[in-house]
Motif scaffolding. Structure first.
Motif, PDB file in Angstrom:
ATOM      1  N   VAL A 124       0.860  -1.184   0.000  1.00 44.64           N
ATOM      2  CA  VAL A 124       0.000   0.000   0.000  1.00 44.64           C
ATOM      3  C   VAL A 124       0.894   1.232   0.000  1.00 44.64           C
ATOM      4  N   THR A 125       0.759   2.088  -1.018  1.00 41.82           N
ATOM      5  CA  THR A 125       1.500   3.343  -1.019  1.00 41.82           C
ATOM      6  C   THR A 125       0.706   4.404  -0.262  1.00 41.82           C
ATOM      7  N   ALA A 126       1.388   5.493   0.099  1.00 42.11           N
ATOM      8  CA  ALA A 126       0.764   6.540   0.930  1.00 42.11           C
ATOM      9  C   ALA A 126       0.082   5.898   2.130  1.00 42.11           C
ATOM     10  N   ALA A 127       0.771   4.951   2.738  1.00 41.33           N
ATOM     11  CA  ALA A 127       0.162   4.108   3.772  1.00 41.33           C
ATOM     12  C   ALA A 127      -0.142   4.842   5.067  1.00 41.33           C
ATOM     13  N   ALA A 128       0.350   6.060   5.221  1.00 43.93           N
ATOM     14  CA  ALA A 128       0.035   6.834   6.430  1.00 43.93           C
ATOM     15  C   ALA A 128      -1.026   7.900   6.160  1.00 43.93           C
ATOM     16  N   SER A 129      -1.560   7.941   4.937  1.00 40.30           N
ATOM     17  CA  SER A 129      -2.532   8.966   4.563  1.00 40.30           C
ATOM     18  C   SER A 129      -3.925   8.615   5.057  1.00 40.30           C
ATOM     19  N   GLY A 130      -4.877   9.532   4.827  1.00 43.54           N
ATOM     20  CA  GLY A 130      -6.242   9.297   5.244  1.00 43.54           C
ATOM     21  C   GLY A 130      -6.859   8.070   4.611  1.00 43.54           C
ATOM     22  N   VAL A 131      -6.559   7.825   3.323  1.00 49.26           N
ATOM     23  CA  VAL A 131      -7.033   6.626   2.636  1.00 49.26           C
ATOM     24  C   VAL A 131      -6.099   5.454   2.899  1.00 49.26           C
ATOM     25  N   GLY A 132      -4.803   5.691   2.777  1.00 54.84           N
ATOM     26  CA  GLY A 132      -3.830   4.606   2.848  1.00 54.84           C
ATOM     27  C   GLY A 132      -3.818   3.856   4.156  1.00 54.84           C
ATOM     28  N   HIS A 133      -3.992   4.561   5.279  1.00 57.11           N
ATOM     29  CA  HIS A 133      -3.935   3.854   6.566  1.00 57.11           C
ATOM     30  C   HIS A 133      -5.134   2.930   6.739  1.00 57.11           C
ATOM     31  N   LEU A 134      -6.251   3.244   6.045  1.00 61.31           N
ATOM     32  CA  LEU A 134      -7.406   2.346   6.051  1.00 61.31           C
ATOM     33  C   LEU A 134      -7.201   1.199   5.076  1.00 61.31           C
ATOM     34  N   ALA A 135      -6.608   1.487   3.911  1.00 63.03           N
ATOM     35  CA  ALA A 135      -6.327   0.438   2.931  1.00 63.03           C
ATOM     36  C   ALA A 135      -5.392  -0.613   3.510  1.00 63.03           C
ATOM     37  N   LEU A 136      -4.426  -0.157   4.284  1.00 63.56           N
ATOM     38  CA  LEU A 136      -3.486  -1.085   4.931  1.00 63.56           C
ATOM     39  C   LEU A 136      -4.239  -2.058   5.840  1.00 63.56           C
ATOM     40  N   GLN A 137      -5.140  -1.523   6.652  1.00 60.11           N
ATOM     41  CA  GLN A 137      -5.916  -2.370   7.568  1.00 60.11           C
ATOM     42  C   GLN A 137      -6.868  -3.288   6.813  1.00 60.11           C
ATOM     43  N   LEU A 138      -7.497  -2.759   5.761  1.00 58.36           N
ATOM     44  CA  LEU A 138      -8.458  -3.556   5.000  1.00 58.36           C
ATOM     45  C   LEU A 138      -7.781  -4.712   4.277  1.00 58.36           C
ATOM     46  N   ALA A 139      -6.572  -4.491   3.776  1.00 56.34           N
ATOM     47  CA  ALA A 139      -5.844  -5.581   3.120  1.00 56.34           C
ATOM     48  C   ALA A 139      -5.599  -6.722   4.104  1.00 56.34           C
ATOM     49  N   ARG A 140      -5.264  -6.362   5.320  1.00 52.85           N
ATOM     50  CA  ARG A 140      -5.059  -7.388   6.347  1.00 52.85           C
ATOM     51  C   ARG A 140      -6.377  -8.102   6.670  1.00 52.85           C
ATOM     52  N   LEU A 141      -7.449  -7.334   6.802  1.00 50.82           N
ATOM     53  CA  LEU A 141      -8.754  -7.942   7.083  1.00 50.82           C
ATOM     54  C   LEU A 141      -9.210  -8.854   5.953  1.00 50.82           C
ATOM     55  N   GLU A 142      -8.744  -8.557   4.733  1.00 51.46           N
ATOM     56  CA  GLU A 142      -9.131  -9.354   3.573  1.00 51.46           C
ATOM     57  C   GLU A 142      -8.338 -10.651   3.481  1.00 51.46           C
ATOM     58  N   GLY A 143      -7.364 -10.823   4.366  1.00 54.49           N
ATOM     59  CA  GLY A 143      -6.629 -12.082   4.399  1.00 54.49           C
ATOM     60  C   GLY A 143      -5.235 -12.041   3.807  1.00 54.49           C
ATOM     61  N   ALA A 144      -4.672 -10.847   3.629  1.00 50.99           N
ATOM     62  CA  ALA A 144      -3.309 -10.762   3.096  1.00 50.99           C
ATOM     63  C   ALA A 144      -2.330 -11.430   4.053  1.00 50.99           C
ATOM     64  N   SER A 145      -1.429 -12.217   3.510  1.00 54.11           N
ATOM     65  CA  SER A 145      -0.430 -12.905   4.333  1.00 54.11           C
ATOM     66  C   SER A 145       0.694 -11.970   4.747  1.00 54.11           C
ATOM     67  N   ARG A 146       0.926 -10.942   3.931  1.00 55.26           N
ATOM     68  CA  ARG A 146       1.987  -9.960   4.203  1.00 55.26           C
ATOM     69  C   ARG A 146       1.534  -8.622   3.645  1.00 55.26           C
ATOM     70  N   VAL A 147       1.675  -7.589   4.462  1.00 54.28           N
ATOM     71  CA  VAL A 147       1.294  -6.246   4.027  1.00 54.28           C
ATOM     72  C   VAL A 147       2.502  -5.331   4.171  1.00 54.28           C
ATOM     73  N   VAL A 148       2.901  -4.718   3.066  1.00 54.76           N
ATOM     74  CA  VAL A 148       4.027  -3.787   3.049  1.00 54.76           C
ATOM     75  C   VAL A 148       3.474  -2.370   2.932  1.00 54.76           C
ATOM     76  N   ALA A 149       3.954  -1.482   3.774  1.00 53.39           N
ATOM     77  CA  ALA A 149       3.558  -0.080   3.731  1.00 53.39           C
ATOM     78  C   ALA A 149       4.658   0.726   3.060  1.00 53.39           C
ATOM     79  N   ALA A 150       4.307   1.483   2.020  1.00 50.60           N
ATOM     80  CA  ALA A 150       5.252   2.385   1.372  1.00 50.60           C
ATOM     81  C   ALA A 150       4.905   3.810   1.783  1.00 50.60           C
ATOM     82  N   VAL A 151       5.901   4.554   2.275  1.00 47.82           N
ATOM     83  CA  VAL A 151       5.676   5.893   2.806  1.00 47.82           C
ATOM     84  C   VAL A 151       6.754   6.842   2.306  1.00 47.82           C
ATOM     85  N   SER A 152       6.513   8.137   2.475  1.00 48.35           N
ATOM     86  CA  SER A 152       7.466   9.138   2.003  1.00 48.35           C
ATOM     87  C   SER A 152       8.621   9.339   2.960  1.00 48.35           C
ATOM     88  N   ASP A 153       8.430   8.983   4.224  1.00 48.53           N
ATOM     89  CA  ASP A 153       9.419   9.291   5.260  1.00 48.53           C
ATOM     90  C   ASP A 153       9.530   8.103   6.207  1.00 48.53           C
TER      91      ASP A 153
END
Length: 307
Positions: free
Chosen positions: A139-168
């Motif tokens: 998930v890119t922009a993983a700390a943003s208003g959308v991205g931080h939810l996308a990160l959680q939703l991917a995990r809830l959807e059953g992702a075995s590994r979730v990588v967060a891509a961020v600017s800093d």
């Protein structure tokens, strides 16, 4: 009433507060006394880039104070949230019933603007990726208003590994706290092991890197207003794909899907499975400060105005 406007393109400094008449709801519209307003990157970009000023619309939540002709689904006193295409940075805003949804009693207006529109974009992008349980996600922009939810939703959807891509790299702790297994920065030489799908909210130079992060048959869902170009050969050699996603098309063309997704988001929130994070709240007269946070990519979660 008060509302925020700008007279020419520029940065946060061009925003100003003015007095304006309270609008009258037209057919199919609600007049909402705004209690919370979400600040989004697309709106911030429009202030910076558009030649002609536009109404600062976006996500609002609050109480219905008047209804237009033909409205039967809502009455005065109802609490609602939704997307307005008129002036949203204001004490009162017009909301079309097709874009409105009720706010449960257990949720605040701030919860609503942090969850619903950003969550719908995140959830829709995830659905467009067609995830399978056990797949790896990035998930890119993983700390943003959308991205931080996308990160959680991917995990809830059953992702075995979730990588967060961020600017800093300073955002790594925030992303890991929301369930990321690994955190990478956009300029890192490698983004680690290939993933099966990428949810990309950044675009531009990040988009081809997102394609490069895919395993064979992987998918990138591009839902950024930042553009970007991908070489066809880079897709061909790995049988990869880039899928465009635009929330407005779902809202206008598939209202039953839009409503279903909203219900699922609220269900996940009310059970505690999905946790929207608010970076900070700002008064209307501090809209420039709120835009500066977004422009500087400093936010961890949602930025909200409180009229």
């Amino acid at each position: 009433m008060r509302r925020v406007r700008y007279s020419h393109s520029g940065g946060p400094e061009v925003l100003f507060l003015e007095e304006a008449p309270v609008p009258e709801p037209g057919p199919g519209e609600l007049l909402v006394r705004a209690e919370a307003v979400g600040v989004t990157l697309p709106v911030v970009r429009k202030v910076r880039e558009d030649r002609e000023p536009i109404a600062l619309g976006g996500e609002i939540a609050g109480e219905v104070v008047a209804v237009g002709e033909g409205v039967t689904a809502y009455t005065v006193g109802d609490r609602v949230t939704g997307l307005t295409f008129g002036h949203g940075y204001a004490d009162y805003a017009l909301l079309h019933v097709a874009m409105a949804s009720p706010v449960p009693g257990a949720a605040s207006a701030v919860d609503a603007v942090a969850l619903v529109r950003s969550g719908l974009v995140a959830y829709g992008a995830l659905r467009a990726a067609r995830p399978e349980p056990g797949e790896a996600a990035l998930v890119t922009a993983a700390a943003s208003g959308v991205g931080h939810l996308a990160l959680q939703l991917a995990r809830l959807e059953g992702a075995s590994r979730v990588v967060a891509a961020v600017s800093d790299a300073g955002k790594a702790g925030f992303a890991r706290g929301l369930g990321a297994d690994a955190v990478v920065t956009y300029d890192a030489p490698s983004w680690g092991e290939p993933v099966d799908y990428v949810l990309d909210a950044v675009g531009g130079e990040v988009l081809p890197r997102a394609v490069g992060a895919l395993a064979p048959h992987g998918r990138v869902v591009a839902y950024s207003s930042g553009g970007g170009t991908v070489a066809a050969y880079d897709l061909l050699v790995g049988a990869k794909s880039v899928i465009g996603f635009q929330m407005g098309l779902i809202a206008r063309g598939r209202p039953e899907t839009y409503e279903k997704w909203r219900e699922e988001l609220w269900r996940s929130f009310l059970t505690g499975a999905l946790k929207p994070v608010v970076h900070g709240t700002y008064a209307l007269e501090e809209a420039g400060r709120a835009h500066a946070v977004i422009e500087g990519r400093a936010n961890l979660g949602k930025v909200v105005l409180i009229p």
